[in-house]
Design a protein around this motif. Structure first.
Motif, short mmCIF file in Angstrom:
data_model
loop_
_atom_site.label_atom_id
_atom_site.label_comp_id
_atom_site.label_asym_id
_atom_site.label_seq_id
_atom_site.Cartn_x
_atom_site.Cartn_y
_atom_site.Cartn_z
N LEU A 329 -10.21 -14.34 -14.36
CA LEU A 329 -9.73 -13.14 -14.16
C LEU A 329 -8.22 -12.80 -12.91
O LEU A 329 -8.03 -11.89 -14.06
CB LEU A 329 -10.91 -11.72 -13.90
N GLY A 330 -7.91 -13.01 -12.24
CA GLY A 330 -7.63 -13.09 -11.76
C GLY A 330 -5.90 -13.67 -12.15
O GLY A 330 -4.63 -13.16 -12.28
N ARG A 331 -5.76 -14.89 -13.20
CA ARG A 331 -5.21 -15.35 -13.60
C ARG A 331 -4.99 -14.33 -14.89
O ARG A 331 -3.69 -13.87 -15.47
CB ARG A 331 -5.10 -17.05 -14.81
N ILE A 350 3.41 -3.33 -10.89
CA ILE A 350 2.68 -3.39 -9.85
C ILE A 350 0.83 -3.33 -9.82
O ILE A 350 0.09 -3.72 -8.29
CB ILE A 350 3.27 -2.16 -8.67
N LYS A 351 0.62 -2.32 -10.27
CA LYS A 351 -1.23 -2.24 -10.12
C LYS A 351 -1.82 -3.50 -10.66
O LYS A 351 -3.21 -3.74 -9.59
CB LYS A 351 -1.38 -1.26 -11.03
N TYR A 352 -1.76 -3.99 -11.28
CA TYR A 352 -2.37 -5.37 -11.81
C TYR A 352 -2.13 -7.17 -10.25
O TYR A 352 -2.99 -7.74 -10.07
CB TYR A 352 -1.79 -6.04 -13.30
N LEU A 353 -0.78 -6.28 -10.34
CA LEU A 353 -0.34 -7.84 -9.34
C LEU A 353 -1.50 -7.09 -7.79
O LEU A 353 -1.96 -8.24 -7.28
CB LEU A 353 0.94 -7.69 -8.74
N LYS A 354 -2.16 -5.93 -7.09
CA LYS A 354 -2.44 -5.60 -6.43
C LYS A 354 -4.01 -5.66 -6.74
O LYS A 354 -4.67 -6.54 -5.49
CB LYS A 354 -2.33 -4.25 -5.92
N LYS A 355 -4.44 -6.14 -8.59
CA LYS A 355 -5.89 -6.24 -8.29
C LYS A 355 -6.20 -8.26 -8.48
O LYS A 355 -6.89 -8.72 -7.56
CB LYS A 355 -6.29 -6.65 -10.02
N VAL A 356 -4.53 -8.75 -8.47
CA VAL A 356 -4.53 -9.99 -8.21
C VAL A 356 -4.39 -10.04 -6.63
O VAL A 356 -5.68 -11.38 -6.69
CB VAL A 356 -3.10 -11.00 -9.03
N LEU A 357 -4.15 -10.20 -5.83
CA LEU A 357 -4.05 -9.82 -4.62
C LEU A 357 -5.24 -9.93 -3.78
O LEU A 357 -5.94 -10.65 -3.41
CB LEU A 357 -3.17 -9.02 -3.15
N LYS A 358 -6.15 -8.67 -4.41
CA LYS A 358 -7.62 -8.76 -4.04
C LYS A 358 -8.59 -10.08 -4.49
O LYS A 358 -9.18 -10.62 -3.45
CB LYS A 358 -8.30 -6.97 -4.39
N ILE A 359 -8.80 -10.47 -5.74
CA ILE A 359 -8.89 -11.40 -6.59
C ILE A 359 -8.82 -12.40 -4.88
O ILE A 359 -9.68 -13.12 -5.11
CB ILE A 359 -9.06 -11.15 -7.37
N ALA A 360 -7.90 -12.65 -5.24
CA ALA A 360 -7.26 -14.02 -4.90
C ALA A 360 -7.40 -13.95 -2.95
O ALA A 360 -8.22 -15.00 -2.70
CB ALA A 360 -5.82 -14.02 -4.53
N ARG A 361 -7.88 -12.97 -2.85
CA ARG A 361 -8.22 -12.29 -1.14
C ARG A 361 -9.66 -13.22 -1.18
O ARG A 361 -10.05 -13.88 0.31
CB ARG A 361 -7.29 -11.86 -0.46
N ASN A 362 -9.95 -12.67 -1.98
CA ASN A 362 -11.24 -12.29 -1.33
C ASN A 362 -11.76 -13.45 -2.11
O ASN A 362 -13.46 -14.51 -1.20
CB ASN A 362 -12.00 -11.66 -2.59
N ASN A 363 -11.22 -14.63 -3.08
CA ASN A 363 -12.01 -16.10 -2.93
C ASN A 363 -10.83 -17.16 -2.05
O ASN A 363 -10.70 -18.22 -3.10
CB ASN A 363 -11.94 -16.56 -4.91
N PHE A 364 -10.23 -16.85 -1.20
CA PHE A 364 -9.56 -18.13 -0.50
C PHE A 364 -8.23 -18.31 -1.42
O PHE A 364 -8.42 -19.98 -1.37
CB PHE A 364 -10.60 -18.84 0.45
N GLN A 365 -8.16 -18.26 -1.90
CA GLN A 365 -6.83 -18.86 -3.45
C GLN A 365 -5.07 -18.53 -2.89
O GLN A 365 -5.12 -17.25 -3.32
CB GLN A 365 -6.61 -18.52 -4.62
N ASN A 366 -4.94 -19.49 -1.85
CA ASN A 366 -3.26 -18.71 -1.32
C ASN A 366 -2.73 -18.85 -2.21
O ASN A 366 -1.64 -18.13 -2.45
CB ASN A 366 -3.86 -20.00 0.36
N LEU A 367 -2.74 -20.03 -2.87
CA LEU A 367 -1.52 -19.73 -4.54
C LEU A 367 -1.50 -19.10 -4.75
O LEU A 367 -0.37 -18.79 -4.89
CB LEU A 367 -1.47 -21.77 -4.80
N ASP A 368 -2.22 -18.48 -5.11
CA ASP A 368 -2.36 -16.83 -5.98
C ASP A 368 -1.79 -16.04 -4.64
O ASP A 368 -1.16 -14.88 -5.13
CB ASP A 368 -4.11 -16.50 -6.23
#
Length: 489
Positions: A329-331, A350-368
């Protein structure tokens, strides 16, 4: 007492493991005798020493083993490779001998051509690897015997066993040789409904894919897919062959489309990815279907067909949501943000990218986190919001420091530096335009310490003064115009 029992059991298990016989391989008398002489005589011995060694062997055999035949003496005297070849010829396996001899010659040629910088050079010569020679003898002779009786399925199985045995990085060329032999034999098997032929196409597809010949690989994978449609055949691990065919085709189509996109052949890339998407739907695997939609959406983005790209990527997002797959979903959100950014829809991006950041932080995906933060920084930097841009670029830079990824760290450092420079330039410019005592103090203080200037207060003050000056100028112009018009009347 329990400790003694445990030790006894452990000793018993170890003794069983060490005394179990190895996998039985067919060895004729001459080869069995020759194995007792292993390891083989090294090649770098002087001729005089070799003669002396042979004389010693003859004397030892004469004293201790009277009545040995010349063949048995030769088994001790000759190299293991030579004994294998002699046994093949003696037993009447001329085709096996010819094939083995050709492989040994190619083995030596590859080592000589590669010299010291290749993995082939690090390998021992084949005559110093008796286990490999045993496998050659065992399976080649069995395959030749089955071929004489036209038991082609047995021929295939023995050749495939050799391909599996040599499936190592240094022996991959031997594996490929037997994959090609399996493919030819599979065409002659008519009693299994085409299963062996399908497997052979899969092996040939892998061979060409590893060699970078993607068009040839796709042809074999397409044949593999056609032969397995509607079948419930499984491989050794229990996976359905049709699903493996779909996965192989999708992977190859994606690699082909990547090359087409690099060459800006957008229509061809989209066409082949639509085909991949249709095959993924046939496979009844939602994750695979989502992956196909993702790459098709990226192809539409590269071609500039933004609305179609959004539709396809929305499909990928829905599939990812249904599968409860946050990473996918982040991809989907990241790709959607790229499309929106290309359309100039920055607020939505910007809205979608902030969603990506939230998902990446929750899943510890540093590259994302790095990618999304960099994209947000680029958007804010382009819009002139340098403080926000600096904030996101700093997040990206701090994350790369945690990753200890030097190339990525240097890249984000440059982005962060540019945003900070823009931010500082705007602040200093406003200080200069304001031209009051406070601004001058800030400029002198910055010149001495080179530390950050508080931008918000100064910029706010500068903007207030600028707006005031504009309003006053407007009043002056209006009053001047009215006065001029009155005088004219």
């Amino acid at each position: 007492m329990s400790v003694l029992k445990y030790c006894f059991c452990l000793f018993f298990l170890q003794s069983i493991m060490t005394t179990l016989p190895p996998l039985p391989l067919t060895r004729p008398k001459l080869t069995s005798l020759a194995r007792q002489k292993l390891p083989c005589t090294p090649k770098n011995l002087a001729r005089a020493q070799l003669i002396k060694e042979k004389d010693d062997i003859d004397y030892y055999l004469e004293v201790n083993f009277k009545g040995l035949s010349k063949e048995e003496v030769a088994a001790y005297r000759n190299s293991y490779k030579k004994n294998i070849c002699v046994d093949m010829l003696r037993e009447g396996y001329h085709k096996s001998f010819t094939e083995l001899f050709a492989l040994m010659e190619r083995w030596d040629v590859l080592r000589e051509a590669a010299k010291v910088r290749s993995i082939f050079w690090l390998q021992k010569p084949l005559e110093e690897q008796p286990e490999k020679l045993d496998h050659f003898y065992h399976y080649l002779t069995r395959a030749e015997n089955a071929e004489r009786k036209e038991y082609f399925e047995d021929v295939y199985n023995n050749l495939y066993a050799l391909a599996c045995y040599f499936n190592t990085p240094e022996d991959k060329w031997v594996r490929n040789h037997f994959y090609e032999r399996c493919f030819k034999i599979a065409q002659l098997i008519k009693i299994d409904g085409g299963k062996k032929e399908a497997e052979a196409h899969a092996h040939m597809g892998l061979l060409y894919e590893e060699d970078g010949q993607l068009s040839e690989a796709a042809e074999h994978y397409e044949a593999f897919h056609q032969l397995t449609q509607g079948r419930i055949w499984k491989d050794e691990t229990g996976r359905f062959l049709n699903l493996l065919a779909c996965e192989s085709l999708l992977r190859t189509y994606r690699l082909l489309s990547d090359k087409m996109l690099e060459n800006k052949e957008y229509k061809q890339a989209i066409r082949i990815l639509i085909k991949a998407s249709e095959i993924a739907k046939e496979g009844s695997d939602k994750k695979m279907e989502g992956e196909a939609s993702y790459y098709l959406g990226l192809a539409y983005l590269a071609a500039g067909e933004y609305e179609t790209a959004l539709t396809v990527l929305n499909t990928y997002g829905k599939i990812s949501t249904d599968l409860d797959d946050d990473l996918s979903l982040g991809r989907a959100y990241e790709a959607t943000a790229k499309v929106l950014q290309s359309q100039g829809e920055m607020k939505e991006a910007i809205k979608y990218l902030k969603k990506v950041l939230k998902i990446a932080r929750n899943n510890f995906q540093n590259l994302d986190i790095v990618r999304a933060s960099t994209m947000l920084g680029d958007i804010y930097n382009e819009k002139g919001y340098y403080s926000k841009a600096s904030e996101y670029f700093q997040q990206a830079f701090d994350t790369t420091r945690e990753l200890m990824n030097m190339p990525l760290m240097n890249e984000t450092k440059v982005h962060y530096g540019i945003a900070k420079a823009h931010q500082l330039m705007l602040t200093i410019n406003n200080c200069i335009e304001t031209a009051d005592i406070t601004s001058l103090d800030h400029l002198l203080s910055w010149k001495e310490s080179r530390s950050d200037i508080a931008p918000d207060l100064i910029i706010g003050k500068a903007l207030y003064l600028r707006h005031t000056l504009v309003f006053v100028s407007f009043l002056v112009v209006e009053s001047f115009s009215c006065k001029h018009l009155f005088n004219h009347w």
